[in-house]
Design an enzyme around this catalytic site. Structure first.
Site, PDB file in Angstrom:
ATOM      1  N   TYR A  26     -33.482 103.368 -33.605  1.00 36.83           N
ATOM      2  CA  TYR A  26     -32.510 102.300 -33.372  1.00 36.83           C
ATOM      3  C   TYR A  26     -33.190 100.935 -33.423  1.00 36.83           C
ATOM      4  CZ  TYR A  26     -28.860  99.525 -31.149  1.00 36.83           C
ATOM      5  OH  TYR A  26     -27.917  98.558 -30.879  1.00 36.83           O
ATOM      6  N   GLU A  48     -21.031  98.758 -27.095  1.00 28.98           N
ATOM      7  CA  GLU A  48     -21.488  97.933 -25.978  1.00 28.98           C
ATOM      8  C   GLU A  48     -20.506  98.024 -24.813  1.00 28.98           C
ATOM      9  OE1 GLU A  48     -24.339  96.629 -25.662  1.00 28.98           O
ATOM     10  OE2 GLU A  48     -25.100  96.701 -27.713  1.00 28.98           O
ATOM     11  N   TRP A  56     -28.358 103.005 -22.399  1.00 24.61           N
ATOM     12  CA  TRP A  56     -28.170 102.972 -23.845  1.00 24.61           C
ATOM     13  C   TRP A  56     -28.598 104.292 -24.474  1.00 24.61           C
ATOM     14  CZ3 TRP A  56     -25.079 100.619 -26.792  1.00 24.61           C
ATOM     15  CH2 TRP A  56     -25.281 100.569 -28.170  1.00 24.61           C
TER      16      TRP A  56
END
Length: 206
Positions: A26, A48, A56
């Site tokens: 990522y 988000e 995350w």
């Protein structure tokens, strides 16, 4: 402990991007690289939103399933979701089963579709790109929001978006390349800067 580390591949990267394979992929391939298409921006806003209050890492692990459950983050498809689809999602282990977040995702799809003829989402979002600033040298040099994220959050809410507070919006700005918060010395930083220049030319030509 330094916030910049050199991996086994000899590349210096932000420390958070070296913790495991998902984070590394990522960090190296997505975070901060400009996203300019409607579906891509909508997806980042959704992720988000879902991440708020969670890790995350959890979102990255579940992302493929979330994408499948949410029609590939196609705004037109998600905008058509009604009560039955929401109830189905609340029983779907692929997603983050939070009613407020799921309802916000549907509402945001509807807002995305509604604004196309006036100011498309990509045009609106990229109009809030801040002026370039000095590269952060440590995590302590970064904020969790900015004047631009406050302004963009206000504009998105005005257009009907939900779950788009200034902190969530700033995280989105980092993710989609409006802000380059890769640390000084991170190998991705220069690549992102070059990509940002290309985006500026793209919008200047419109």
């Amino acid at each position: 402990m330094t916030d910049l580390v050199t991996g086994e591949d000899g590349k210096a990267r932000c420390r958070w991007g070296s913790t495991d394979e998902l984070y590394r992929a990522y960090h190296d391939d997505e975070w901060g690289r400009p996203v300019t298409d409607e579906r891509g921006l909508y997806e980042k806003l959704c992720l988000e939103c879902l991440q708020s209050g969670l890790s995350w890492a959890l979102i990255l692990r579940k992302r493929d399933g979330i994408r499948e459950a949410l029609a590939g983050f196609a705004p037109d498809a998600v905008a058509a979701f009604g009560r039955s689809e929401i109830e189905s999602l609340l029983n779907d282990p692929r997603v983050i089963r939070n009613r407020r977040k799921l309802e916000a995702i549907v509402r945001n799809a509807q807002a995305t579709v509604a604004m196309r003829d006036e100011t498309p989402l990509s045009q609106l979002v990229w109009s809030f790109r801040p002026m370039p600033r000095r590269a952060p040298r440590a995590y302590a040099d970064m904020g969790s929001l900015s004047d631009e994220s406050k302004q963009l959050a206000k504009e998105l809410k005005h257009r009907g978006f939900a779950f788009v507070g200034p902190t969530t919006v700033y995280s989105t700005m980092q993710a989609v390349g409006l802000v380059n918060d890769h640390l000084a010395g991170c190998f991705v930083r220069e690549e992102v800067e070059a990509d940002q220049r290309d985006v500026q030319r793209l919008f200047a030509d419109r």
